[in-house]
Write a protein that holds these residues in place. Structure first.
Motif, PDB file in Angstrom:
ATOM      1  N   LEU A  89     -64.109  85.643 -30.793  1.00 55.16           N
ATOM      2  CA  LEU A  89     -63.677  84.758 -31.873  1.00 55.16           C
ATOM      3  C   LEU A  89     -62.437  84.010 -31.415  1.00 55.16           C
ATOM      4  N   GLU A  90     -62.486  82.681 -31.438  1.00 55.82           N
ATOM      5  CA  GLU A  90     -61.277  81.914 -31.166  1.00 55.82           C
ATOM      6  C   GLU A  90     -60.609  81.681 -32.507  1.00 55.82           C
ATOM      7  N   VAL A  91     -59.328  81.961 -32.561  1.00 54.43           N
ATOM      8  CA  VAL A  91     -58.588  81.827 -33.810  1.00 54.43           C
ATOM      9  C   VAL A  91     -57.811  80.521 -33.732  1.00 54.43           C
ATOM     10  N   ILE A  92     -58.053  79.628 -34.674  1.00 59.10           N
ATOM     11  CA  ILE A  92     -57.385  78.324 -34.640  1.00 59.10           C
ATOM     12  C   ILE A  92     -56.532  78.145 -35.887  1.00 59.10           C
ATOM     13  N   ILE A  93     -55.274  77.816 -35.643  1.00 53.50           N
ATOM     14  CA  ILE A  93     -54.326  77.552 -36.732  1.00 53.50           C
ATOM     15  C   ILE A  93     -53.924  76.083 -36.630  1.00 53.50           C
ATOM     16  N   ARG A  94     -53.892  75.428 -37.779  1.00 50.42           N
ATOM     17  CA  ARG A  94     -53.516  74.009 -37.798  1.00 50.42           C
ATOM     18  C   ARG A  94     -52.413  73.759 -38.816  1.00 50.42           C
ATOM     19  N   ASN A  95     -51.419  72.976 -38.407  1.00 43.82           N
ATOM     20  CA  ASN A  95     -50.361  72.534 -39.313  1.00 43.82           C
ATOM     21  C   ASN A  95     -50.528  71.069 -39.692  1.00 43.82           C
ATOM     22  N   SER A  97     -53.393  67.547 -39.161  1.00 46.92           N
ATOM     23  CA  SER A  97     -54.760  67.185 -38.766  1.00 46.92           C
ATOM     24  C   SER A  97     -54.782  66.589 -37.362  1.00 46.92           C
ATOM     25  N   ALA A  98     -55.800  66.964 -36.584  1.00 46.79           N
ATOM     26  CA  ALA A  98     -55.991  66.428 -35.232  1.00 46.79           C
ATOM     27  C   ALA A  98     -57.345  66.913 -34.729  1.00 46.79           C
ATOM     28  N   GLY A  99     -57.752  66.394 -33.588  1.00 41.33           N
ATOM     29  CA  GLY A  99     -58.918  66.896 -32.866  1.00 41.33           C
ATOM     30  C   GLY A  99     -60.153  67.036 -33.721  1.00 41.33           C
ATOM     31  N   SER A 100     -60.797  68.205 -33.605  1.00 36.53           N
ATOM     32  CA  SER A 100     -62.098  68.391 -34.264  1.00 36.53           C
ATOM     33  C   SER A 100     -61.958  68.396 -35.789  1.00 36.53           C
ATOM     34  N   PHE A 101     -60.785  68.719 -36.316  1.00 37.46           N
ATOM     35  CA  PHE A 101     -60.582  68.676 -37.775  1.00 37.46           C
ATOM     36  C   PHE A 101     -60.668  67.233 -38.264  1.00 37.46           C
ATOM     37  N   GLY A 128     -71.563  76.043 -27.674  1.00 33.90           N
ATOM     38  CA  GLY A 128     -70.466  75.079 -27.841  1.00 33.90           C
ATOM     39  C   GLY A 128     -69.389  75.551 -28.804  1.00 33.90           C
ATOM     40  N   ASP A 129     -69.115  76.849 -28.848  1.00 32.47           N
ATOM     41  CA  ASP A 129     -68.040  77.413 -29.689  1.00 32.47           C
ATOM     42  C   ASP A 129     -68.068  76.903 -31.132  1.00 32.47           C
ATOM     43  N   PRO A 130     -69.157  77.164 -31.874  1.00 28.58           N
ATOM     44  CA  PRO A 130     -69.231  76.597 -33.236  1.00 28.58           C
ATOM     45  C   PRO A 130     -68.244  77.245 -34.206  1.00 28.58           C
ATOM     46  N   ILE A 174     -48.742  71.099 -33.626  1.00 22.44           N
ATOM     47  CA  ILE A 174     -49.790  70.510 -34.469  1.00 22.44           C
ATOM     48  C   ILE A 174     -50.871  71.544 -34.779  1.00 22.44           C
ATOM     49  N   ASP A 175     -51.411  72.146 -33.720  1.00 23.06           N
ATOM     50  CA  ASP A 175     -52.433  73.196 -33.884  1.00 23.06           C
ATOM     51  C   ASP A 175     -52.487  74.009 -32.599  1.00 23.06           C
ATOM     52  N   PHE A 176     -53.200  75.118 -32.631  1.00 22.55           N
ATOM     53  CA  PHE A 176     -53.343  75.928 -31.414  1.00 22.55           C
ATOM     54  C   PHE A 176     -54.485  76.924 -31.591  1.00 22.55           C
ATOM     55  N   LYS A 177     -54.893  77.481 -30.452  1.00 22.40           N
ATOM     56  CA  LYS A 177     -55.954  78.486 -30.422  1.00 22.40           C
ATOM     57  C   LYS A 177     -55.409  79.791 -29.852  1.00 22.40           C
ATOM     58  N   LEU A 178     -55.786  80.902 -30.471  1.00 17.17           N
ATOM     59  CA  LEU A 178     -55.409  82.219 -29.942  1.00 17.17           C
ATOM     60  C   LEU A 178     -56.663  83.031 -29.679  1.00 17.17           C
ATOM     61  N   PRO A 197     -49.890  74.308 -22.933  1.00 15.93           N
ATOM     62  CA  PRO A 197     -50.328  72.978 -23.368  1.00 15.93           C
ATOM     63  C   PRO A 197     -51.859  72.819 -23.322  1.00 15.93           C
ATOM     64  N   ASP A 198     -52.557  73.776 -22.696  1.00 12.95           N
ATOM     65  CA  ASP A 198     -54.026  73.750 -22.742  1.00 12.95           C
ATOM     66  C   ASP A 198     -54.543  74.234 -24.091  1.00 12.95           C
ATOM     67  N   THR A 199     -53.780  75.060 -24.767  1.00 11.09           N
ATOM     68  CA  THR A 199     -54.278  75.722 -25.982  1.00 11.09           C
ATOM     69  C   THR A 199     -53.513  75.334 -27.249  1.00 11.09           C
ATOM     70  N   CYS A 200     -52.470  74.516 -27.082  1.00 16.74           N
ATOM     71  CA  CYS A 200     -51.693  74.045 -28.245  1.00 16.74           C
ATOM     72  C   CYS A 200     -51.689  72.519 -28.234  1.00 16.74           C
ATOM     73  N   ARG A 201     -51.627  71.901 -29.405  1.00 11.27           N
ATOM     74  CA  ARG A 201     -51.276  70.478 -29.446  1.00 11.27           C
ATOM     75  C   ARG A 201     -49.796  70.385 -29.781  1.00 11.27           C
ATOM     76  N   LEU A 202     -49.073  69.639 -28.949  1.00 16.65           N
ATOM     77  CA  LEU A 202     -47.624  69.495 -29.094  1.00 16.65           C
ATOM     78  C   LEU A 202     -47.288  68.010 -29.027  1.00 16.65           C
ATOM     79  N   PHE A 216     -55.378  64.901 -20.916  1.00 19.70           N
ATOM     80  CA  PHE A 216     -56.542  65.033 -20.020  1.00 19.70           C
ATOM     81  C   PHE A 216     -57.817  64.630 -20.767  1.00 19.70           C
ATOM     82  N   ARG A 217     -58.009  65.189 -21.978  1.00 18.06           N
ATOM     83  CA  ARG A 217     -59.236  64.904 -22.734  1.00 18.06           C
ATOM     84  C   ARG A 217     -59.414  63.399 -22.932  1.00 18.06           C
ATOM     85  N   ARG A 218     -58.293  62.708 -23.197  1.00 20.71           N
ATOM     86  CA  ARG A 218     -58.363  61.289 -23.584  1.00 20.71           C
ATOM     87  C   ARG A 218     -57.896  60.348 -22.477  1.00 20.71           C
TER      88      ARG A 218
HETATM   89  N1  UDP Z   1     -58.551  74.774 -28.374  1.00 18.87           N
HETATM   90  C1  UDP Z   1     -58.578  75.546 -27.221  1.00 18.87           C
HETATM   91  N2  UDP Z   1     -59.786  75.903 -26.685  1.00 18.87           N
HETATM   92  C2  UDP Z   1     -60.969  75.562 -27.250  1.00 18.87           C
HETATM   93  C3  UDP Z   1     -60.954  74.793 -28.431  1.00 18.87           C
HETATM   94  C4  UDP Z   1     -59.723  74.422 -28.970  1.00 18.87           C
HETATM   95  O1  UDP Z   1     -57.531  75.909 -26.688  1.00 18.87           O
HETATM   96  O2  UDP Z   1     -62.026  75.948 -26.726  1.00 18.87           O
HETATM   97  C5  UDP Z   1     -57.263  74.391 -28.969  1.00 18.87           C
HETATM   98  C6  UDP Z   1     -56.987  72.902 -28.819  1.00 18.87           C
HETATM   99  O3  UDP Z   1     -56.255  72.635 -27.650  1.00 18.87           O
HETATM  100  C7  UDP Z   1     -56.185  72.596 -30.058  1.00 18.87           C
HETATM  101  C8  UDP Z   1     -56.698  73.597 -31.102  1.00 18.87           C
HETATM  102  O4  UDP Z   1     -57.310  74.639 -30.360  1.00 18.87           O
HETATM  103  O5  UDP Z   1     -54.814  72.853 -29.834  1.00 18.87           O
HETATM  104  C9  UDP Z   1     -57.682  73.006 -32.074  1.00 18.87           C
HETATM  105  O6  UDP Z   1     -58.721  72.376 -31.365  1.00 18.87           O
HETATM  106  P1  UDP Z   1     -59.858  71.558 -32.102  1.00 18.87           P
HETATM  107  O7  UDP Z   1     -60.659  72.466 -32.941  1.00 18.87           O
HETATM  108  O8  UDP Z   1     -59.247  70.387 -32.776  1.00 18.87           O
HETATM  109  O9  UDP Z   1     -60.862  71.151 -30.970  1.00 18.87           O
HETATM  110  P2  UDP Z   1     -60.824  70.032 -29.828  1.00 18.87           P
HETATM  111  O10 UDP Z   1     -60.334  68.782 -30.422  1.00 18.87           O
HETATM  112  O11 UDP Z   1     -59.923  70.628 -28.789  1.00 18.87           O
HETATM  113  O12 UDP Z   1     -62.260  69.999 -29.411  1.00 18.87           O
END
Ligand code: UDP
Length: 238
Positions: A89-95, A97-101, A128-130, A174-178, A197-202, A216-218
């Motif tokens: 389980l990937e735990v995502i916390i958001r403060n 809005s960004a990314g997939s949200f 694809g990590d749903p 902004i948000d992060f994954k644990l 910085p791979d797992t947090c948005r700053l 990198f993504r963009r």
């Molecule tokens: N994230 C991550 N690994 C993943 C998916 C997300 O570290 O496999 C982090 C990502 O960097 C961001 C947060 O989790 O800080 C929320 O990501 P989001 O769901 O918006 O997905 P993304 O836009 O990265 O596809």
């Protein structure tokens, strides 16, 4: 601690066995991937930055009562950690809005939430990590109710502590994954994987500049410089 054979290689790290069955060595790579491995590249120095930054963050969190896998850093890229079974389980916390949200709900990035959001993704590359609701995680026995309560409590503490810390470094969290795991020796749930910085948005507080993997993504450029700059700011405040 002697590095024995490699037991796992992921997208960003390799994991090695040691002579102690309850301790492993992680070796951070410079490889970068995004969009479930479809985009691939390298960011020079990223492994060293993520290793060091993660260890600084884990050290701070330990002091705040969040147990982590950190034992000790052994080189620029390598760290001795507790052996855990990672919960899928990937735990995502958001403060904010960004990314997939932002994409999922068709809203702009940058909306500040009154309260942090808490969500799970099912850690499964083939799918694809749903996004996964809690009752589904329970139905599939990926974690128990007690595990989830502990994880929620730790994740919210991580958010509060990291928000404060990064703000001092002039960065907005902004948000992060644990990722959490069960310690193989004690059976306790502890924080594992990485905080980087791979797992947090700053975002820079003054300019709003993205200082994380979205560069990198963009294809926003200045990858090495940005990762190094984040580590410098973190080191200064640690
Ligand atoms: N994230 C991550 N690994 C993943 C998916 C997300 O570290 O496999 C982090 C990502 O960097 C961001 C947060 O989790 O800080 C929320 O990501 P989001 O769901 O918006 O997905 P993304 O836009 O990265 O596809």
């Amino acid at each position: 601690m002697e590095k024995k054979e490699m037991i796992y290689e992921g997208k960003a790290k390799k994991v090695y066995r040691t002579e102690d069955p309850y301790e492993l060595i992680v070796d951070y790579k410079d490889d970068a991937t995004a969009f479930n491995g479809q985009k691939k590249g390298q960011i020079a120095g990223k492994g060293a930055v993520n290793n060091t930054m993660s260890n600084i963050m884990f050290g701070i969190l330990e002091e705040k009562g969040v147990p982590t896998h950190l034992v000790k850093q052994i080189s620029e890229r390598e760290t001795l950690v507790r052996a855990v079974d990672i919960l899928p389980l990937e735990v995502i916390i958001r403060n904010v809005s960004a990314g997939s949200f932002a994409k999922r709900y068709g809203v702009e990035e940058g909306i500040l939430f009154d309260e942090p959001t808490f969500e799970f993704s099912y850690k499964n590359d083939d799918l694809g990590d749903p996004l996964m609701v809690e009752s589904h995680a329970l139905a599939l026995k990926l974690a128990t109710k007690e595990d989830i309560e502990v994880i929620r409590k730790y994740a919210l503490t991580v958010n509060e502590e990291m928000k404060k810390f990064f703000l001092e470094a002039n960065l907005r969290l902004i948000d992060f994954k644990l990722e959490f795991g069960r310690d193989r020796e004690t059976g306790k749930i502890i924080l594992a994987d990485e905080i980087s910085p791979d797992t947090c948005r700053l975002w820079d507080v003054d300019t709003g500049e993205k200082m994380d993997k979205d560069r990198f993504r963009r294809d926003l450029g200045n990858l090495e410089e940005t990762y190094r700059a984040v580590l410098e700011r973190v080191k200064e405040k640690a």
